[in-house]
Design an enzyme around this catalytic site. Structure first.
Site, PDB file in Angstrom:
ATOM      1  CB  SER A   7      -0.887   0.047   1.249  1.00  0.00           C
ATOM      2  OG  SER A   7      -1.390   1.365   1.466  1.00  0.00           O
ATOM      3  CG  HIS A  32      -3.775  -1.691  -1.261  1.00  0.00           C
ATOM      4  ND1 HIS A  32      -5.153  -2.207  -1.706  1.00  0.00           N
ATOM      5  CD2 HIS A  32      -4.190  -0.514  -0.473  1.00  0.00           C
ATOM      6  CE1 HIS A  32      -6.081  -2.000  -0.770  1.00  0.00           C
ATOM      7  NE2 HIS A  32      -5.481  -1.181  -0.105  1.00  0.00           N
ATOM      8  CG  ASP A  34      -5.074   2.694   0.955  1.00  0.00           C
ATOM      9  OD1 ASP A  34      -5.945   1.668   0.906  1.00  0.00           O
ATOM     10  OD2 ASP A  34      -3.933   2.281   1.489  1.00  0.00           O
ATOM     11  CG  MET A  36      -8.087   7.385   2.566  1.00  0.00           C
ATOM     12  SD  MET A  36      -7.031   7.485   4.147  1.00  0.00           S
ATOM     13  CE  MET A  36      -6.446   5.718   3.997  1.00  0.00           C
ATOM     14  CG  HIS A  65      -9.090   0.492  -0.185  1.00  0.00           C
ATOM     15  ND1 HIS A  65      -8.614   0.007   1.002  1.00  0.00           N
ATOM     16  CD2 HIS A  65     -10.633   0.212   0.201  1.00  0.00           C
ATOM     17  CE1 HIS A  65      -9.478  -0.103   1.829  1.00  0.00           C
ATOM     18  NE2 HIS A  65     -10.602   0.181   1.461  1.00  0.00           N
ATOM     19  CG  MET A  67     -11.318   3.535   2.278  1.00  0.00           C
ATOM     20  SD  MET A  67      -9.546   3.396   3.228  1.00  0.00           S
ATOM     21  CE  MET A  67      -8.562   3.285   1.869  1.00  0.00           C
ATOM     22  CG  MET A 136     -11.661  -2.453   5.624  1.00  0.00           C
ATOM     23  SD  MET A 136      -9.834  -1.921   4.661  1.00  0.00           S
ATOM     24  CE  MET A 136      -8.874  -1.164   5.847  1.00  0.00           C
ATOM     25  CG  ASP A 174      -6.283  -2.756   3.462  1.00  0.00           C
ATOM     26  OD1 ASP A 174      -4.942  -2.419   3.757  1.00  0.00           O
ATOM     27  OD2 ASP A 174      -6.836  -1.657   2.759  1.00  0.00           O
TER      28      ASP A 174
HETATM   29  C1  DX5 Z   1      -6.171   1.768   5.632  1.00  0.00           C
HETATM   30  C2  DX5 Z   1      -5.623   1.653   4.475  1.00  0.00           C
HETATM   31  C3  DX5 Z   1      -4.751   0.440   4.339  1.00  0.00           C
HETATM   32  C4  DX5 Z   1      -3.454   0.979   4.790  1.00  0.00           C
HETATM   33  C5  DX5 Z   1      -2.706  -0.437   5.449  1.00  0.00           C
HETATM   34  O1  DX5 Z   1      -7.193   2.486   5.635  1.00  0.00           O
HETATM   35  O2  DX5 Z   1      -7.097   1.038   3.672  1.00  0.00           O
HETATM   36  O3  DX5 Z   1      -4.480  -0.081   2.962  1.00  0.00           O
HETATM   37  O4  DX5 Z   1      -2.520   1.627   3.981  1.00  0.00           O
HETATM   38  O5  DX5 Z   1      -1.554  -0.173   5.841  1.00  0.00           O
HETATM   39  P1  DX5 Z   1      -0.717  -1.077   7.179  1.00  0.00           P
HETATM   40  O6  DX5 Z   1      -0.455  -2.348   6.108  1.00  0.00           O
HETATM   41  O7  DX5 Z   1       0.216  -0.098   7.597  1.00  0.00           O
HETATM   42  O8  DX5 Z   1      -1.825  -1.249   8.193  1.00  0.00           O
HETATM   43 ZN    ZN Z   2      -6.413  -0.071   1.602  1.00  0.00          ZN
END
Ligand code: DX5
Ligand code: ZN
Length: 219
Positions: A7, A32, A34, A36, A65, A67, A136, A174
């Site tokens: 990620s 990956h 993310d 947000m 992903h 969010m 998650m 994740d």
């Molecule tokens: C959290 C993200 C994850 C995050 C995971 O909201 O969706 O993808 O980057 O990071 P680690 O592996 O550090 O928990």
């Molecule tokens: Zn993620």
């Protein structure tokens, strides 16, 4: 073979393209990404323009992903930006079935994600029609959090649901995946392991990714 998806949330933001190239060279399977929006989760990250720019730095699949609240507004832009998998949250999509149709129509693989407190039954009606189920194992919003132990039982139950399907989605996990727990997460049934801090917090990406994949595959 289990897949490892670093990620980039935990990568060096000033050198994102180079960080992606480095983990690709080090043996990553997917990237990956993310996204947000500061509403569905408290944090804000990046959008389609940045993904389109990063798309040129690697041939690896982009596992995007989302969010974000009301993800329908953005499916087309993320598809055009070069996402391969587009995953939305059950909790953020008012009409999940329609959202999944939008992803499919854009020619991308459709994923659905569940927060830790969201029961598996919430995907029962659509699980046969998706390409990826993302469990998650932390509350989304930040990298480097601790794996919620109860997630293992949820992963096992999700794998059980998937086993009975003719068309099986990949099961992705994740949050908080580390060298110490990746074997149990994989053994519980995860096909794709996301790792942010565990990869980008390490000094030697190749050695770290090799160790994570070996533990996940029991080799
Ligand atoms: C959290 C993200 C994850 C995050 C995971 O909201 O969706 O993808 O980057 O990071 P680690 O592996 O550090 O928990
Ligand atoms: Zn993620």
């Amino acid at each position: 073979m289990k897949l490892l998806a670093p990620s980039i949330l935990s990568a060096d933001g000033a050198r994102l393209g180079a960080e992606i190239a480095a983990v690709e060279k080090a043996g990553a399977d997917w990237i990956h990404v993310d996204v947000m929006d500061g509403r569905f989760v408290p944090n804000i990250t990046l959008g389609p323009a940045m993904i389109a720019a990063l798309r040129k730095t690697t041939g690896l699949p982009f596992d995007v992903h989302l969010m974000v609240e009301d993800p329908d507004r953005y499916i087309e832009s993320f598809a055009a930006a070069g996402a391969d998998y587009i995953t939305v949250h059950v909790e953020a999509a008012g009409h999940l079935h329609r959202t999944l149709e939008l992803i499919r129509k854009s020619g991308k693989k459709a994923g659905v994600s569940l927060n830790p407190a969201t029961p598996l039954v919430s995907v029962e009606e659509i699980i046969a029609d998706i390409d990826l189920l993302l469990i998650m194992s932390v509350n989304p919003g930040f990298g480097g959090q601790q794996f919620i132990a109860g997630s293992l039982s949820k992963i096992r139950r999700a794998a059980g649901m998937i086993a009975g399907l003719a068309q099986k989605p990949l099961l992705e996990v994740d949050g908080g995946v580390q060298l110490q727990n990746i074997a149990s997460v994989a053994e519980a049934g995860a096909d794709v392991l996301v790792a942010g801090a565990a990869v980008f917090g390490a000094s030697d990406y190749a050695a770290t990714i090799k160790a994570l994949k070996a533990a996940a595959n029991g080799t």
